[in-house]
Design an enzyme around this catalytic site. Sequence first.
Site, mmCIF file in Angstrom:
data_model
loop_
_atom_site.group_PDB
_atom_site.id
_atom_site.type_symbol
_atom_site.label_atom_id
_atom_site.label_comp_id
_atom_site.label_asym_id
_atom_site.label_seq_id
_atom_site.Cartn_x
_atom_site.Cartn_y
_atom_site.Cartn_z
ATOM 1 N N GLY A 20 53.198 66.997 46.477
ATOM 2 C CA GLY A 20 52.877 68.212 47.234
ATOM 3 C C GLY A 20 52.831 69.486 46.419
ATOM 4 O O GLY A 20 53.017 70.572 46.966
ATOM 5 N N SER A 21 52.530 69.380 45.118
ATOM 6 C CA SER A 21 52.452 70.626 44.339
ATOM 7 C C SER A 21 51.249 71.468 44.791
ATOM 8 O O SER A 21 51.332 72.695 44.825
ATOM 9 C CB SER A 21 52.387 70.346 42.832
ATOM 10 N N ASN A 22 50.167 70.808 45.170
ATOM 11 C CA ASN A 22 49.026 71.571 45.701
ATOM 12 C C ASN A 22 49.366 72.198 47.043
ATOM 13 O O ASN A 22 48.966 73.319 47.325
ATOM 14 C CB ASN A 22 47.789 70.677 45.839
ATOM 15 N N MET A 95 46.634 59.824 50.434
ATOM 16 C CA MET A 95 46.214 58.529 49.896
ATOM 17 C C MET A 95 45.569 57.584 50.916
ATOM 18 O O MET A 95 45.352 56.410 50.626
ATOM 19 C CB MET A 95 47.403 57.824 49.229
ATOM 20 N N LEU A 98 40.313 58.609 55.629
ATOM 21 C CA LEU A 98 40.110 59.000 57.027
ATOM 22 C C LEU A 98 38.930 58.221 57.619
ATOM 23 O O LEU A 98 37.977 57.891 56.902
ATOM 24 C CB LEU A 98 39.829 60.502 57.105
ATOM 25 N N ASN A 112 38.712 68.423 49.954
ATOM 26 C CA ASN A 112 39.638 67.599 49.163
ATOM 27 C C ASN A 112 39.647 68.097 47.732
ATOM 28 O O ASN A 112 38.659 68.649 47.257
ATOM 29 C CB ASN A 112 39.153 66.140 49.195
ATOM 30 N N HIS A 114 40.054 66.662 43.896
ATOM 31 C CA HIS A 114 39.990 65.382 43.173
ATOM 32 C C HIS A 114 40.154 65.645 41.674
ATOM 33 O O HIS A 114 39.523 66.557 41.131
ATOM 34 C CB HIS A 114 38.642 64.707 43.459
ATOM 35 N N GLU A 179 43.995 72.652 39.012
ATOM 36 C CA GLU A 179 43.860 72.383 40.451
ATOM 37 C C GLU A 179 44.466 73.531 41.241
ATOM 38 O O GLU A 179 43.931 73.967 42.259
ATOM 39 C CB GLU A 179 44.576 71.079 40.828
HETATM 40 C C1 GRF Z 1 46.349 65.766 42.551
HETATM 41 O O1 GRF Z 1 46.121 65.401 41.219
HETATM 42 C C2 GRF Z 1 45.062 65.736 43.319
HETATM 43 O O2 GRF Z 1 43.949 66.058 42.556
HETATM 44 C C3 GRF Z 1 44.985 64.315 43.771
HETATM 45 O O3 GRF Z 1 46.310 63.947 44.053
HETATM 46 C C4 GRF Z 1 47.203 64.751 43.282
HETATM 47 C C5 GRF Z 1 48.158 65.393 44.230
HETATM 48 O O4 GRF Z 1 49.176 66.078 43.556
HETATM 49 N N1 GRF Z 1 44.084 64.166 44.869
HETATM 50 P P1 GRF Z 1 50.235 66.930 44.366
HETATM 51 O O5 GRF Z 1 50.890 65.989 45.380
HETATM 52 O O6 GRF Z 1 49.513 68.047 45.041
HETATM 53 O O7 GRF Z 1 51.222 67.414 43.347
#
Ligand code: GRF
Length: 192
Positions: A20-22, A95, A98, A112, A114, A179
């Site tokens: 969940g860093s994003n 993961m 959908l 999304n 990627h 990202e």
């Molecule tokens: C990221 O590398 C994103 O590009 C991919 O999954 C990873 C998720 O990382 N789809 P985080 O859970 O947001 O740290």
Amino acid sequence: MRKLIGPKKIKTAVFISGKGSNLKNLIQFSKLKNYPFSVDLIISNTNQAKGLKYSKQYKIKKKIIKYDKKIKSDQKILYFLKQKKIKLICLAGFMKILSNNFIKKFQGKIINIHPSLLPKYKGLNTHFRAIKNREKFSGCTVHYVTPKLDSGKIILQKKVKISSKDNHSSLAKKILKKEHLIYPAAIKKILS
Ligand code: GRF
């Protein structure tokens, strides 16, 4: 997508499965005045997702939906999205795939991130494959979600140089940093 009028923020749900860093990054950006979205719902397919801790930290509602029985899960998710008046879905390390039906219902409103320079390296193990193929560059892409995996229209991309010393985890780290720059920027781009 409709233009942002005044200070009103577009209600967003972030779907996660892992760290969940994003998610954390999007929450932090959403609090800035000039970013036109708020994170109002976190959805995960597993209660093991580390990122779920941000629900408590930032007081954002979370829902865990296993997404095993797709039709039932779709219905549940749609109910929560409606309840929270969600207008945009951001997949961030989610993961599960959908259902087409779900994607159609939210067409043009699911995006999304990627970890590759799409259309190269769709699917999993992107860093490993990029290094194995001796690519000079990799990167990340924010794109619209369509029924075809990792194939929707590209919103933003950022390139990263692969050095001879990189392994998949050092490359993943470098790309993750990018990202965190392009995901909030991409949301701003489609909403402004
Ligand atoms: C990221 O590398 C994103 O590009 C991919 O999954 C990873 C998720 O990382 N789809 P985080 O859970 O947001 O740290």
